[in-house]
Design a protein around this motif. Structure first.
Motif, PDB file in Angstrom:
ATOM      1  N   SER A  86      -5.253   5.742   5.273  1.00  0.00           N
ATOM      2  CA  SER A  86      -4.201   5.029   4.543  1.00  0.00           C
ATOM      3  C   SER A  86      -4.581   3.581   4.241  1.00  0.00           C
ATOM      4  O   SER A  86      -4.081   2.976   3.304  1.00  0.00           O
ATOM      5  N   ASP A  87      -5.484   3.016   5.021  1.00  0.00           N
ATOM      6  CA  ASP A  87      -5.969   1.648   4.798  1.00  0.00           C
ATOM      7  C   ASP A  87      -7.366   1.723   4.186  1.00  0.00           C
ATOM      8  O   ASP A  87      -8.305   2.206   4.817  1.00  0.00           O
TER       9      ASP A  87
ATOM     10  N   ARG B 219      -9.566  -0.404   3.757  1.00  0.00           N
ATOM     11  CA  ARG B 219     -10.609  -1.163   4.464  1.00  0.00           C
ATOM     12  C   ARG B 219     -11.280  -0.327   5.557  1.00  0.00           C
ATOM     13  O   ARG B 219     -12.426  -0.599   5.915  1.00  0.00           O
TER      14      ARG B 219
ATOM     15  N   GLU C  32      -0.289   5.028   1.149  1.00  0.00           N
ATOM     16  CA  GLU C  32       0.223   5.516   2.429  1.00  0.00           C
ATOM     17  C   GLU C  32       0.959   6.848   2.277  1.00  0.00           C
ATOM     18  O   GLU C  32       0.844   7.733   3.130  1.00  0.00           O
TER      19      GLU C  32
ATOM     20  N   GLN D 168       0.821  -1.207   0.000  1.00  0.00           N
ATOM     21  CA  GLN D 168       0.000   0.000   0.000  1.00  0.00           C
ATOM     22  C   GLN D 168       0.866   1.273   0.000  1.00  0.00           C
ATOM     23  O   GLN D 168       0.425   2.322   0.464  1.00  0.00           O
TER      24      GLN D 168
END
Length: 489
Positions: A457-458, A460, A443, A439
């Motif tokens: 940044s994630d 999900r 990020e 990622q």
């Protein structure tokens, strides 16, 4: 180097590899088939997993063959297990920087409807064959890795010792081998070493000469009988070989063991015929105005013989991004061209975070055909104009590393890389040689130095309800319409 069942004897294996490299020089890769993990305690594995010890060579392994060892393989698409030790995944193709093609299939054969996580099915074999064999240019692959032997491999060949190849092994793998025509095929699980005489992949005087296949089964690491469990070999990628050199037949070549020369060798009766999935492009209307989109058969609909786009290869399994796939979340699609489409990113960094995706299955930009590249460039230019009109800037990036389908350039096909394109014209390129954060692009953009949204940044953590996603896609589609080049007559 190729290796048989390791069964948790990591120190024995890697000490032996170190000794071989000290004597013969460094090897490029270690390919492990069969059971990499055993039923022993995890203490020996922990020192490699935590980095206290390190594999002396880049090592690639196949997945679980039983329920007990399934816990070690968390990501079905492959992942790094420890430094220098990588799980390839359930099935697929690994292409080295030299162009060497390695096809792999993890697990044991299953003919039941509910396929366990440590097994492969007829569907898995079918998708691998279709993906690779559907083009007329296909001639074979360099290396095939499976854990079970192929059934009938001993036919017309030298003795396979204690293993009865008419009863043991997998008929599905026999079918896979027949289609893929690997130059080398490695397998394990039978705790014995068997190097079959090379066999031909063509019928003499009826078909053009093709390369021969060498099947090598390897024993388990550290076995008391001292049966061979490591095999050293040198191979030049077939794609760079002279055709005459490639098809040169070894003096001890035999007939193909899987051909229907007799009742016993007839594989067709053992399993149902594989269904060949057509490499089709998939189009649908998002709204009435999309009906003006030009036809998919070519750029000039007036031509009596429109140019047919090159069919892309098929994915090795379900793909979240191939437009024809049932896995695609079509409510996120905002625009469709002839060869590419735009879709909102799931769990995007912002409300207008979009992906440029090819309609067919391609892994990276460098593998795209000319007409697809042309449309990708059109989408990039159009998106720059679109964002500029809204007082915004955009960054494009692509990660060709541990990914199956291109998600938005410059590299040798097969090489892993990370690529960034800024709207000011700068282009940044990084060749991935070892490990790389999956990622990384997201990020960096989410960091305090750029967008200052580190909590996003994630992806999900940024998912929305389907209803909210549909609203967002509808709004973006409407805003983008004045810039939509696909509506041109």
């Amino acid at each position: 180097l190729a290796c048989g069942d390791v069964e948790g004897k990591f120190d024995v294996l890697f000490n032996r590899v170190q000794a071989i490299q000290k004597k013969s020089g460094n090897f490029d890769l270690l390919l492990c088939v069969g059971n990499f993990f055993g039923s022993t305690s995890d203490a020996e594995w922990e020192v490699y997993k935590t980095g206290i010890k390190k594999a002396p060579i880049q090592t690639y392994v196949l997945g679980a063959n039983n329920q007990e060892t399934l816990k070690y393989f968390q990501d079905a698409d492959g992942c790094e297990l420890a430094e220098n030790i990588t799980y390839l995944g359930r099935k697929g193709i690994f292409t080295g920087s030299s162009g060497l093609q390695i096809v792999y299939l993890s697990g044991t054969e299953s003919l039941s409807e509910l396929v366990p996580g440590y097994s492969f099915s007829l569907k898995d074999v079918s998708s691998l064959r279709t993906m690779l064999c559907s083009t007329s240019q296909f001639k074979g692959v360099d290396i095939l890795l499976t854990s079970p032997w192929p059934k009938y491999v001993g036919n017309f060949g030298n003795s396979s010792g204690e293993v009865d190849t008419k009863k043991s092994g997998s008929a599905l793998i026999s079918t896979l081998v027949t289609g893929l025509k690997p130059r080398y095929h490695f397998a394990a699980l039978e705790k014995t070493y068997y190097e079959r005489l090379p066999y031909r992949n063509h019928i003499v005087l009826q078909e053009n000469a093709q390369h021969a296949t060498r099947f090598i089964a390897l024993a388990n690491v550290g076995n008391p009988e001292k049966k061979k469990y490591l095999y050293a070999f040198s191979i030049v990628p077939m794609k760079v070989m002279n055709a005459a050199e490639l098809v040169k037949q070894p003096p001890d070549v035999t007939e193909n063991p899987y051909r229907k020369f007799g009742q016993e060798a007839s594989i067709g009766k053992q399993i149902p015929a594989l269904e060949e999935e057509s490499a089709c492009q998939f189009f649908f209307d998002l709204n009435e105005k999309q009906g003006r989109k030009r036809p998919s058969t070519g750029r000039d609909s007036k031509s009596p013989h429109p140019k047919q786009p090159r069919k892309p290869p098929q994915p090795p399994g379900p793909c979240w991004f191939c437009l024809a796939s049932p896995e695609v979340e079509k409510h996120l699609v905002v625009n469709i061209g002839t060869h590419c489409y735009l879709a909102l990113a799931k769990g995007g960094l912002s409300d207008d975070h979009v992906l440029i995706l090819p309609i067919g299955h391609y892994q990276s930009v460098v593998e795209l055909s000319e007409e697809v590249v042309e449309e990708v460039e059109k989408y990039k230019a159009t998106l720059r104009r679109f964002f500029k009109s809204r007082g915004k800037r955009c960054i494009l990036f692509e990660r060709n590393y541990k990914s199956h389908h291109l998600q938005l350039q410059i590299a040798q096909p097969g090489a892993a890389y990370f690529y960034v394109e800024l709207d000011t014209g700068e282009k940044l390129f990084h060749r991935i040689k070892k490990n790389f954060p999956l990622q990384f692009g997201r990020e960096v953009l989410a960091s305090e130095a750029i967008l200052n949204i580190p909590d996003r940044s994630d992806w999900r953590q940024c998912q929305m309800s389907k209803e909210d996603e549909e609203t967002l896609a509808h709004r973006f589609r409407k805003d983008f319409e004045p810039f939509d080049f696909t509506l041109d007559d």
